[in-house]
Design a protein around this motif. Structure first.
Motif, mmCIF file in Angstrom:
data_model
loop_
_atom_site.group_PDB
_atom_site.id
_atom_site.type_symbol
_atom_site.label_atom_id
_atom_site.label_comp_id
_atom_site.label_asym_id
_atom_site.label_seq_id
_atom_site.Cartn_x
_atom_site.Cartn_y
_atom_site.Cartn_z
ATOM 1 N N THR A 4 0.582 4.069 -2.793
ATOM 2 C CA THR A 4 0.189 5.438 -2.472
ATOM 3 C C THR A 4 1.314 6.419 -2.785
ATOM 4 N N GLY A 35 -4.729 3.281 4.705
ATOM 5 C CA GLY A 35 -4.660 2.025 3.982
ATOM 6 C C GLY A 35 -4.998 0.828 4.861
ATOM 7 N N TRP A 56 0.823 -1.206 0.000
ATOM 8 C CA TRP A 56 0.000 0.000 0.000
ATOM 9 C C TRP A 56 0.857 1.256 0.000
#
Length: 276
Positions: free
Chosen positions: A89, A133, A85
């Protein structure tokens, strides 16, 4: 009145602002392209399944760690998901927040700890997205558990995709969306309001985290689309990253919110029509 120590006067930012306008779009394209290539290579490597969370326990190093560590079946997937994640991101959100780093870089350029402060700014920003997340991952796992226990809900799983599209589309018109978007679109004013100079390490981290909160407030609904479309869908990832970067940083980007909201609501309605 003189500016506080370590902070350049606003007037000195104007040539940099002109340079930023010339550099931003090519740099944005380069960063998004680099992220695309890196994630594309990862998705096609033997470890590509770690971009998704359903296959971590099947085989390979992750399955071995899960068997070897106490509570490994919970901890190892969570750690791997967090790493995946953060990478995603960073690839998607870094282009959207380049103006913040650009302003902070010029404001702290004379400080001997300039590089460390930039790193702490980024760490604070990514920490907020990491927490988001993990929360989104928990919600996703809960929905998957509900689908596994309810054959009727699983048969109508398309409703979850339609609801996610509708939520993201409706949020584009919300007051919270535009309030957070305005904060993201004015990085100079944001840094000037929150950066004082004393306790620089703590303030740099807090500045990144504070800006990350507004960034999450602006983009959380769009990021949830990654779960509906698949967190390993690199094409959708690239498209969403480009849309969020334009919305935040291009002069006319704020006018993109409404058409994007209409498109998302239209997609939700189309799903309903196709399945009803």
């Amino acid at each position: 009145m003189d500016a506080p120590a370590g902070i350049a006067r606003p007037a000195r930012l104007r040539p940099g602002a002109a340079r930023h306008r010339r550099v931003f779009l090519p740099l944005l394209v380069a960063l998004v392209a680099l992220a695309w290539v890196a994630l594309w290579a990862w998705a096609r490597s033997p470890y590509g399944r770690y971009l998704e969370h359903g296959d971590w326990l099947a085989s390979g190093p992750a399955a071995s760690l899960c068997r070897a560590l106490p509570a490994g079946e919970l901890l190892v997937p969570a750690m791997l998901y967090a790493l995946a994640w953060i990478l995603m991101t960073a690839a998607m959100m870094l282009p959207t927040t380049l103006p913040l780093f650009d302003v902070f870089d010029r404001m702290t350029a004379r400080r001997p700890d300039h590089g460390r402060l930039l790193a702490l700014l980024g760490l604070g920003y990514m920490a907020v997205w990491g927490v988001f997340g993990l929360l989104a991952h928990g919600l996703h796992e809960l929905i998957l558990a509900l689908l596994a226990r309810s054959p009727t809900l699983a048969w109508h799983g398309w409703l979850i995709g339609a609801a996610t599209l509708a939520l993201a589309g409706a949020f584009q018109f919300s007051r919270l969306k535009h309030r957070c978007l305005d904060k993201c679109r004015t990085p100079l004013g944001f840094v000037m309001a929150h950066w004082r100079g004393p306790a620089p390490a703590r303030q740099a981290f807090a500045l990144g985290a504070h800006h990350g909160l507004f960034c999450v407030g602006c983009c959380w609904a769009l990021m949830l689309l990654m779960f509906a479309m698949g967190t390993g869908s690199l094409g959708w990832m690239l498209l969403l990253a480009a849309l969020m970067a334009v919305e935040k940083n291009v002069p006319w980007g704020r006018r993109l919110s409404a058409p994007l909201g209409v498109a998302l609501l239209g997609g939700a309605a189309l799903l309903v029509v196709l399945h009803a």
